[in-house]
Enzyme design. Structure first.
Site, PDB file in Angstrom:
ATOM      1  N   SER A  12       0.810  -1.216   0.000  1.00  0.00           N
ATOM      2  CA  SER A  12       0.000   0.000   0.000  1.00  0.00           C
ATOM      3  C   SER A  12       0.845   1.269   0.000  1.00  0.00           C
ATOM      4  O   SER A  12       0.403   2.306  -0.499  1.00  0.00           O
ATOM      5  CB  SER A  12      -0.946   0.014   1.202  1.00  0.00           C
ATOM      6  N   ASP A 172      -0.230   6.303  11.319  1.00  0.00           N
ATOM      7  CA  ASP A 172      -0.520   4.994  11.925  1.00  0.00           C
ATOM      8  C   ASP A 172       0.743   4.165  12.112  1.00  0.00           C
ATOM      9  O   ASP A 172       0.681   2.990  12.455  1.00  0.00           O
ATOM     10  CB  ASP A 172      -1.546   4.226  11.100  1.00  0.00           C
ATOM     11  N   HIS A 175       1.718   3.877   7.184  1.00  0.00           N
ATOM     12  CA  HIS A 175       1.380   4.569   5.940  1.00  0.00           C
ATOM     13  C   HIS A 175       1.826   6.029   6.006  1.00  0.00           C
ATOM     14  O   HIS A 175       1.363   6.762   6.878  1.00  0.00           O
ATOM     15  CB  HIS A 175      -0.120   4.486   5.673  1.00  0.00           C
TER      16      HIS A 175
END
Length: 219
Positions: A12, A172, A175
């Site tokens: 991601s 977090d 990310h």
């Protein structure tokens, strides 16, 4: 002249919404690198959110090798750690290394330039500190493989943690924020200079202009 193809593979952190982006680059460090270098190359983002090393291995032929890239940049590993703690589904370090070698062997055989980015974690919650017990052996593997395969190593874990603003760089812990992505792009451009110069010279035209520097993230 044919432009070199520079391909980014990973999870991601690389994906960043690239499949919803008309340019296919997403809104992360890949876009910032491509915008800095502009039309020097053909840019491909092959990140998929949630991928572990084994997922990347499963799709390597169709998503990476089939594109016949000139340079491949790989960032993977944090999900191999994360799934141990949120799903009780660990990836042992030995399996991580086996998966990574399966990615690197065909790249090396084709003499493709290679950039490896350290998987990184910027703990923002107390429980994430324990995650480093799992992640650090994987970071060590990436560093060792970079030496073995003559790849550029982007020291993302070391450098991002040294900036001292975990929540500002990755809210977090995993990310990156916009500033975190800019910091990662700056690191990539700094440490991949030799590989970039090599792929641009392969076009056979005049020597490439010096690599522009990405702006440093605002503090």
């Amino acid at each position: 002249m044919n432009k070199p193809t520079i391909l980014f593979a990973g999870d991601s952190v690389t994906d960043c919404g690239r499949r919803e982006d008309p340019t296919g680059l997403g809104d992360g460090y890949v876009r910032r690198i491509a915008e800095t270098l502009g039309s020097e190359a053909h840019w491909l983002n092959r990140g998929i959110s949630g991928d572990r090393s084994r997922d990347l291995r499963e799709r390597w032929d169709r998503d990476v090798l089939a594109a016949r890239p000139t340079l491949v940049s790989i960032l993977v590993g944090v999900n191999d750690t994360w799934r141990r703690y949120d799903s009780d589904d660990p990836t042992p370090a030995a399996d991580f290394e086996t998966n990574c070698r399966a990615l690197l062997e065909p790249i090396a055989a084709d003499r493709v330039e290679l950039v490896l980015i350290e998987p990184f974690l910027l703990p923002v919650r107390a429980e994430q500190i324990a995650w480093r017990d799992d992640l650090e052996p994987k970071i060590a593997i990436v560093r060792s493989l970079a030496r073995e395969y003559d790849a550029a190593l982007v020291p993302a874990d070391t450098a991002l943690n040294a900036l001292g603003d975990a929540a500002g760089l990755a809210p977090d812990g995993v990310h990156p924020s916009h500033r975190g992505h800019q910091a990662l792009a700056t690191l990539w451009l700094e440490h991949a200079t030799s590989q970039l110069t090599a792929v641009l010279r392969r076009r056979g035209d005049a020597p490439p202009r010096p690599m522009p520097e990405a702006p440093l993230p605002a503090t």
